[in-house]
Design an enzyme around this catalytic site. Structure first.
Site, PDB file in Angstrom:
ATOM      1  N   LYS A 146      -2.536   5.992  -4.453  1.00  0.00           N
ATOM      2  CA  LYS A 146      -3.625   6.944  -4.149  1.00  0.00           C
ATOM      3  C   LYS A 146      -3.322   8.297  -4.770  1.00  0.00           C
ATOM      4  CE  LYS A 146      -3.621   4.751   0.401  1.00  0.00           C
ATOM      5  NZ  LYS A 146      -2.225   4.617   0.847  1.00  0.00           N
TER       6      LYS A 146
ATOM      7  N   TYR B   6       3.247   9.735  -0.515  1.00  0.00           N
ATOM      8  CA  TYR B   6       4.340   9.154   0.279  1.00  0.00           C
ATOM      9  C   TYR B   6       5.704   9.372  -0.377  1.00  0.00           C
ATOM     10  CZ  TYR B   6       0.419   6.538   2.406  1.00  0.00           C
ATOM     11  OH  TYR B   6      -0.768   6.179   2.997  1.00  0.00           O
TER      12      TYR B   6
ATOM     13  N   ASP C 249       0.846  -1.195   0.000  1.00  0.00           N
ATOM     14  CA  ASP C 249       0.000   0.000   0.000  1.00  0.00           C
ATOM     15  C   ASP C 249       0.880   1.243   0.000  1.00  0.00           C
ATOM     16  OD1 ASP C 249      -2.988   0.984   0.666  1.00  0.00           O
ATOM     17  OD2 ASP C 249      -1.547   2.243   1.740  1.00  0.00           O
TER      18      ASP C 249
ATOM     19  N   HIS D 101      -7.303   9.798  -2.140  1.00  0.00           N
ATOM     20  CA  HIS D 101      -6.682   9.704  -0.811  1.00  0.00           C
ATOM     21  C   HIS D 101      -7.546  10.353   0.284  1.00  0.00           C
ATOM     22  CE1 HIS D 101      -2.358   9.199   0.919  1.00  0.00           C
ATOM     23  NE2 HIS D 101      -3.245   9.024   1.867  1.00  0.00           N
TER      24      HIS D 101
HETATM   25  N1  LIG Z   1      -5.185   6.507   3.651  1.00  0.00           N
HETATM   26  C1  LIG Z   1      -4.646   7.215   4.608  1.00  0.00           C
HETATM   27  O1  LIG Z   1      -4.974   8.394   4.819  1.00  0.00           O
HETATM   28  C2  LIG Z   1      -3.595   6.583   5.462  1.00  0.00           C
HETATM   29  C3  LIG Z   1      -3.128   7.222   6.624  1.00  0.00           C
HETATM   30  C4  LIG Z   1      -2.164   6.574   7.406  1.00  0.00           C
HETATM   31  C5  LIG Z   1      -1.688   5.320   7.021  1.00  0.00           C
HETATM   32  N2  LIG Z   1      -2.141   4.729   5.862  1.00  0.00           N
HETATM   33  C6  LIG Z   1      -1.655   3.391   5.424  1.00  0.00           C
HETATM   34  O2  LIG Z   1      -1.693   2.495   6.531  1.00  0.00           O
HETATM   35  C7  LIG Z   1      -0.385   1.936   6.729  1.00  0.00           C
HETATM   36  C8  LIG Z   1      -0.155   1.609   8.188  1.00  0.00           C
HETATM   37  O3  LIG Z   1      -0.407   2.742   9.011  1.00  0.00           O
HETATM   38  P1  LIG Z   1       0.742   3.555   9.773  1.00  0.00           P
HETATM   39  O4  LIG Z   1       2.010   3.376   9.053  1.00  0.00           O
HETATM   40  O5  LIG Z   1       0.250   4.922  10.005  1.00  0.00           O
HETATM   41  O6  LIG Z   1       0.790   2.906  11.222  1.00  0.00           O
HETATM   42  P2  LIG Z   1       0.819   1.441  11.874  1.00  0.00           P
HETATM   43  O7  LIG Z   1       1.018   0.389  10.851  1.00  0.00           O
HETATM   44  O8  LIG Z   1      -0.377   1.360  12.786  1.00  0.00           O
HETATM   45  O9  LIG Z   1       2.101   1.552  12.832  1.00  0.00           O
HETATM   46  C9  LIG Z   1       3.398   1.720  12.317  1.00  0.00           C
HETATM   47  C10 LIG Z   1       4.344   2.014  13.513  1.00  0.00           C
HETATM   48  O10 LIG Z   1       4.304   0.927  14.451  1.00  0.00           O
HETATM   49  C11 LIG Z   1       5.607   0.354  14.594  1.00  0.00           C
HETATM   50  N3  LIG Z   1       5.412  -1.104  14.575  1.00  0.00           N
HETATM   51  C12 LIG Z   1       5.070  -1.874  13.510  1.00  0.00           C
HETATM   52  N4  LIG Z   1       4.956  -3.162  13.861  1.00  0.00           N
HETATM   53  C13 LIG Z   1       5.224  -3.223  15.179  1.00  0.00           C
HETATM   54  C14 LIG Z   1       5.281  -4.292  16.107  1.00  0.00           C
HETATM   55  N5  LIG Z   1       5.045  -5.552  15.743  1.00  0.00           N
HETATM   56  N6  LIG Z   1       5.594  -4.003  17.403  1.00  0.00           N
HETATM   57  C15 LIG Z   1       5.841  -2.719  17.788  1.00  0.00           C
HETATM   58  N7  LIG Z   1       5.799  -1.667  16.947  1.00  0.00           N
HETATM   59  C16 LIG Z   1       5.503  -1.912  15.651  1.00  0.00           C
HETATM   60  C17 LIG Z   1       6.432   0.845  13.419  1.00  0.00           C
HETATM   61  O11 LIG Z   1       7.786   1.012  13.797  1.00  0.00           O
HETATM   62  P3  LIG Z   1       9.071   0.627  12.866  1.00  0.00           P
HETATM   63  O12 LIG Z   1       8.744   0.967  11.449  1.00  0.00           O
HETATM   64  O13 LIG Z   1      10.148   1.497  13.456  1.00  0.00           O
HETATM   65  O14 LIG Z   1       9.322  -0.847  13.074  1.00  0.00           O
HETATM   66  C18 LIG Z   1       5.773   2.197  13.109  1.00  0.00           C
HETATM   67  O15 LIG Z   1       6.317   3.190  13.970  1.00  0.00           O
HETATM   68  C19 LIG Z   1       0.543   3.045   6.176  1.00  0.00           C
HETATM   69  O16 LIG Z   1       1.865   2.593   5.960  1.00  0.00           O
HETATM   70  C20 LIG Z   1      -0.201   3.423   4.932  1.00  0.00           C
HETATM   71  O17 LIG Z   1       0.003   2.460   3.913  1.00  0.00           O
HETATM   72  C21 LIG Z   1      -3.087   5.343   5.091  1.00  0.00           C
END
Ligand SMILES: NC(=O)c1ccc[n+]([C@@H]2O[C@H](COP(=O)([O-])OP(=O)(O)OC[C@H]3O[C@@H](n4cnc5c(N)ncnc54)[C@H](OP(=O)(O)O)[C@@H]3O)[C@@H](O)[C@H]2O)c1
Length: 280
Positions: A76, A51, A46, A109
């Protein structure tokens, strides 16, 4: 370990329920992170124009040696490019940056209802063109509220295949999920572990101890059993591996209910409110 389940979208295409998100991965680190994720077994990436790492996503997929057709790729439309002609050009750039002649899924998005005269309908009709000529195998939206989805239903011919919205135990976003369930729109849960803010919660850590899994695995499994799609982000290979191991255990219905009860409503939202977000 059992395989990642596929979910069938309203257009007949299938999407792996678990993927890998690349938001906030630096372009220089993205190709290696994507290659590592594919090596672990992820087959769904994704990304987004916003990004700034689409080029490196394409590089990572090519470096993996896995057939492009075997990886589900989402991107997106950037907020600054909602005008139909801008969106058309942006989509061409997305394909050329990725180095592919199609994406599996392309999303608006953010709805940006206070910009562009509130006209996300024309933007959606532009995405319908990309779907019609098969350069976007599926099309969907992100951060759409119920009234935005109702407007698309009233004024356009295509129901979004997915709505990618903020969902995690502190913000379960039920009304938008329920609208999707009732109208054939699959929910994709962004920030599924709330960027790790939910991992120290005592309810989550207690359930994790009981099932002998990590807090992240418990929260991601909660999403999976609720039927949503998730793509946790990590640049840490051990966490990427951990987040992939969700299919050799199950949570009891009572665990699911307890985690859902952590919902804090609007107080739990970490991102901007889609009705007000206006950054083009
Ligand atoms: N459409 C939208 O508006 C929107 C907005 C936000 C996100 N997204 C999508 O959703 C995806 C995921 O959301 P997100 O990146 O915001 O947050 P997330 O996946 O909820 O959390 C990512 C964070 O958690 C840490 N982490 C990951 N796995 C872990 C584990 N097993 N134990 C402890 N910590 C862990 C990572 O650290 P490290 O990387 O340092 O390991 C990073 O800091 C994004 O990458 C993107 O593709 C979309």
């Amino acid at each position: 370990m059992s395989a990642v389940p596929n979910i069938t979208l309203n257009d007949g295409n299938t999407i792996p329920q678990l993927g890998f998100g690349v938001f906030q991965i630096e372009p220089d680190d993205t190709a290696e992170a994507v290659r590592e994720a594919l090596d672990i077994g992820y087959r769904h990436i994704d990304t987004a124009e916003m990004y700034g790492n689409e080029r490196e996503v394409g590089e990572g997929i090519r470096a993996s040696g896995i057939d492009r057709d075997d990886v589900f790729v989402t991107s997106k439309l950037d907020n600054s490019l909602h005008e139909p002609d801008d969106a058309r050009k942006a989509f061409v750039t997305t394909l050329s940056d990725l180095g592919f002649d199609y994406v599996d899924l392309f999303l608006i998005h953010w709805p940006l209802p206070t910009l562009y005269d509130g006209d996300f309908v024309s933007t959606w009709k532009t995405l319908e063109e990309f779907h019609d000529d098969d350069r976007a195998r599926s099309i969907g939206v992100s951060n759409f509220q119920v009234d935005h989805l109702e407007r698309l239903a009233a004024e356009t011919d295509t129901v979004p295949a997915v709505n990618q919205i903020e969902v995690h135990p502190y913000f379960t976003n039920e009304a938008v999920r329920e609208y999707g369930q009732g109208h054939g729109i699959v929910t994709e849960a962004w920030s599924p572990i709330a960027q790790s803010a939910v991992l120290d919660d005592p309810t989550i850590t207690r359930i994790a101890e009981n099932v002998e899994k990590s807090p992240a695995q418990v929260v991601l499994r909660w999403h999976i059993q609720r039927g949503d799609i998730v793509f946790p982000k990590s640049v840490t290979p051990s966490r990427m591996q951990e987040n992939f191991e969700l299919f050799d255990f199950e949570l009891d219905p009572s665990d699911i209910e307890e985690i859902s009860a952590l919902d804090q409503g609007e107080d739990g939202r970490t991102g901007p409110h889609p009705d007000r977000f206006a950054r083009a």
